[in-house]
Design a protein around this motif. Structure first.
Motif, PDB file in Angstrom:
ATOM      1  N   LEU A  44      38.517   5.330  45.691  1.00 62.40           N
ATOM      2  CA  LEU A  44      38.899   4.375  46.485  1.00 62.40           C
ATOM      3  C   LEU A  44      38.285   3.691  47.430  1.00 62.40           C
ATOM      4  CD1 LEU A  44      42.581   5.489  46.160  1.00 62.40           C
ATOM      5  CD2 LEU A  44      41.459   3.509  44.744  1.00 62.40           C
ATOM      6  N   TYR A  45      37.883   4.785  48.501  1.00 60.36           N
ATOM      7  CA  TYR A  45      37.186   4.370  49.635  1.00 60.36           C
ATOM      8  C   TYR A  45      36.062   5.545  49.947  1.00 60.36           C
ATOM      9  CZ  TYR A  45      41.727   2.047  50.211  1.00 60.36           C
ATOM     10  OH  TYR A  45      42.567   1.256  49.899  1.00 60.36           O
ATOM     11  N   ASN A  46      34.958   5.038  50.596  1.00 57.14           N
ATOM     12  CA  ASN A  46      33.853   5.929  50.853  1.00 57.14           C
ATOM     13  C   ASN A  46      33.276   5.376  52.145  1.00 57.14           C
ATOM     14  OD1 ASN A  46      31.803   7.667  50.618  1.00 57.14           O
ATOM     15  ND2 ASN A  46      30.524   6.630  49.289  1.00 57.14           N
ATOM     16  N   THR A  47      33.597   6.212  53.169  1.00 56.61           N
ATOM     17  CA  THR A  47      33.275   5.908  54.677  1.00 56.61           C
ATOM     18  C   THR A  47      32.222   6.783  55.229  1.00 56.61           C
ATOM     19  OG1 THR A  47      34.838   7.087  55.939  1.00 56.61           O
ATOM     20  CG2 THR A  47      35.698   5.046  54.609  1.00 56.61           C
ATOM     21  N   GLN A  48      31.978   6.562  56.632  1.00 56.14           N
ATOM     22  CA  GLN A  48      31.245   7.578  57.229  1.00 56.14           C
ATOM     23  C   GLN A  48      31.983   8.834  57.225  1.00 56.14           C
ATOM     24  OE1 GLN A  48      30.308   6.448  61.470  1.00 56.14           O
ATOM     25  NE2 GLN A  48      29.482   8.247  61.963  1.00 56.14           N
TER      26      GLN A  48
ATOM     27  N   PHE B 254      45.450  12.327  44.920  1.00 60.22           N
ATOM     28  CA  PHE B 254      44.698  11.877  45.820  1.00 60.22           C
ATOM     29  C   PHE B 254      43.679  13.039  46.450  1.00 60.22           C
ATOM     30  CE2 PHE B 254      47.801   8.317  45.253  1.00 60.22           C
ATOM     31  CZ  PHE B 254      46.827   7.453  45.156  1.00 60.22           C
ATOM     32  N   VAL B 255      42.702  12.896  46.413  1.00 58.35           N
ATOM     33  CA  VAL B 255      41.718  14.133  47.124  1.00 58.35           C
ATOM     34  C   VAL B 255      40.999  13.338  48.325  1.00 58.35           C
ATOM     35  CG1 VAL B 255      39.898  15.589  46.773  1.00 58.35           C
ATOM     36  CG2 VAL B 255      41.485  15.322  44.851  1.00 58.35           C
ATOM     37  N   VAL B 256      41.073  13.845  49.426  1.00 58.59           N
ATOM     38  CA  VAL B 256      40.387  13.176  50.694  1.00 58.59           C
ATOM     39  C   VAL B 256      39.443  14.143  50.888  1.00 58.59           C
ATOM     40  CG1 VAL B 256      40.489  12.572  52.975  1.00 58.59           C
ATOM     41  CG2 VAL B 256      42.302  12.035  51.324  1.00 58.59           C
ATOM     42  N   VAL B 257      38.031  13.927  50.753  1.00 55.67           N
ATOM     43  CA  VAL B 257      36.875  14.639  51.219  1.00 55.67           C
ATOM     44  C   VAL B 257      36.260  14.373  52.442  1.00 55.67           C
ATOM     45  CG1 VAL B 257      34.779  15.663  50.221  1.00 55.67           C
ATOM     46  CG2 VAL B 257      36.413  15.066  48.523  1.00 55.67           C
ATOM     47  N   PHE B 258      36.446  15.423  53.453  1.00 52.23           N
ATOM     48  CA  PHE B 258      35.930  15.071  54.721  1.00 52.23           C
ATOM     49  C   PHE B 258      34.407  15.408  54.807  1.00 52.23           C
ATOM     50  CE2 PHE B 258      40.411  16.467  54.764  1.00 52.23           C
ATOM     51  CZ  PHE B 258      40.770  15.199  55.340  1.00 52.23           C
ATOM     52  N   LEU B 259      33.412  14.305  54.716  1.00 49.74           N
ATOM     53  CA  LEU B 259      32.264  14.371  54.750  1.00 49.74           C
ATOM     54  C   LEU B 259      31.596  14.973  55.960  1.00 49.74           C
ATOM     55  CD1 LEU B 259      31.430  10.748  53.376  1.00 49.74           C
ATOM     56  CD2 LEU B 259      31.980  12.830  52.168  1.00 49.74           C
TER      57      LEU B 259
ATOM     58  N   ALA C 162      38.917   6.098  67.876  1.00 54.78           N
ATOM     59  CA  ALA C 162      37.817   6.627  67.387  1.00 54.78           C
ATOM     60  C   ALA C 162      38.165   7.172  65.720  1.00 54.78           C
ATOM     61  CB  ALA C 162      36.960   7.586  68.286  1.00 54.78           C
ATOM     62  N   SER C 163      39.201   6.838  65.161  1.00 54.90           N
ATOM     63  CA  SER C 163      39.447   7.531  63.983  1.00 54.90           C
ATOM     64  C   SER C 163      39.818   6.587  63.092  1.00 54.90           C
ATOM     65  CB  SER C 163      40.750   8.557  64.062  1.00 54.90           C
ATOM     66  OG  SER C 163      40.497   9.718  65.188  1.00 54.90           O
ATOM     67  N   GLU C 164      39.123   6.794  61.801  1.00 53.46           N
ATOM     68  CA  GLU C 164      39.740   5.931  60.740  1.00 53.46           C
ATOM     69  C   GLU C 164      41.040   6.478  60.185  1.00 53.46           C
ATOM     70  OE1 GLU C 164      35.390   4.791  58.821  1.00 53.46           O
ATOM     71  OE2 GLU C 164      36.280   6.645  57.955  1.00 53.46           O
TER      72      GLU C 164
ATOM     73  N   ALA D 101      47.816   2.472  45.579  1.00 49.68           N
ATOM     74  CA  ALA D 101      46.723   3.270  45.837  1.00 49.68           C
ATOM     75  C   ALA D 101      46.345   3.163  47.566  1.00 49.68           C
ATOM     76  CB  ALA D 101      45.463   2.616  45.108  1.00 49.68           C
ATOM     77  N   GLY D 102      47.070   2.845  48.249  1.00 47.57           N
ATOM     78  CA  GLY D 102      46.780   3.064  49.778  1.00 47.57           C
ATOM     79  C   GLY D 102      45.850   1.916  50.396  1.00 47.57           C
TER      80      GLY D 102
END
Length: 223
Positions: free
Chosen positions: A14-18, A89-94, A152-154, A181-182
């Protein structure tokens, strides 16, 4: 783009950020009941609908809707739905590989630190200061919060028990419904959330990196 897992099951980014990547996964009991995954970084797995078993080589836990687990990086896991349809939903903290406990750390609204605010809202918080701040919020009927931003937070915002009733408004713009889907809010973005329903609603927020400051309220005229 969705990757099909059988005829009715699928996975997509869904989303791919820094700072993080958000996956949505749908598993179906009669088509693709299980899914094997492993992530290179620490992750959070949240069940939005249905019920699922999460298995590793050490243990197995059952997650119902509105429950979640922390997952250690590089840990092979197997998700097995026991409901006709399960949405995850899986949030992976890069870049985050600090978690050193291979066991699942399960949590949910109603079991975490609870705050009842004077404006009628309720908040449950699951803290992991190395990675993110996880909050469940329950808004009373027709509640709207003040405009604010995170410096400073997404922030990933996900409706939990509502459809089309959670709205977001940016300054000098009309409010818009938050899709099931947020939505992703970039750091420094001023906004407010509104419950358009005449009933209480619940939603999840995930802020990363962990906010060093709490919400910064915008004073003055924003609408």
């Amino acid at each position: 783009m969705k990757t099909q897992l059988g005829k009715q099951g699928w996975q997509c980014i869904l989303y791919n950020t820094q700072h993080f990547r958000v996956y949505e996964i749908q598993l179906t009991l009669n088509d693709h009941a299980n899914h094997n995954i492993v992530f290179p970084y620490d992750a959070l797995l949240f069940t939005a609908e249905g019920q699922v078993f999460i298995q590793s080589n050490l243990e197995e836990v059952s997650l119902k809707a509105n429950q979640a687990v922390w997952v250690q990086h590089a840990l092979p896991i197997r998700c097995v739905t026991i409901s006709p349809i399960t949405r995850l939903f899986v949030v992976v903290f890069l870049g985050q590989a600090k978690r050193s406990n291979p066991r699942f750390d399960r949590f949910a609204s109603g079991t975490e630190d609870k705050k009842q605010h004077s404006n009628g809202t309720t908040q449950w918080t699951a803290k992991n200061k190395d990675v993110a701040k996880i909050d469940w919020h329950m808004f009373p009927a027709l509640h709207q919060e003040p405009f604010y931003y995170l410096k400073a937070s997404e922030q990933f915002i996900l409706p939990v028990n509502t459809k089309d009733d959670l709205h977001i408004q940016l300054p000098r713009q009309s409010s818009q419904s938050v899709h099931d889907a947020g939505i992703l809010i970039e750091s420094g973005t001023t906004r407010r959330l509104i419950n358009r329903s005449e009933k209480p609603i619940t939603f999840l927020t995930i802020a990363t990196p962990y906010p060093k400051q709490s919400r910064i309220i915008k004073l003055g005229r924003s609408s």
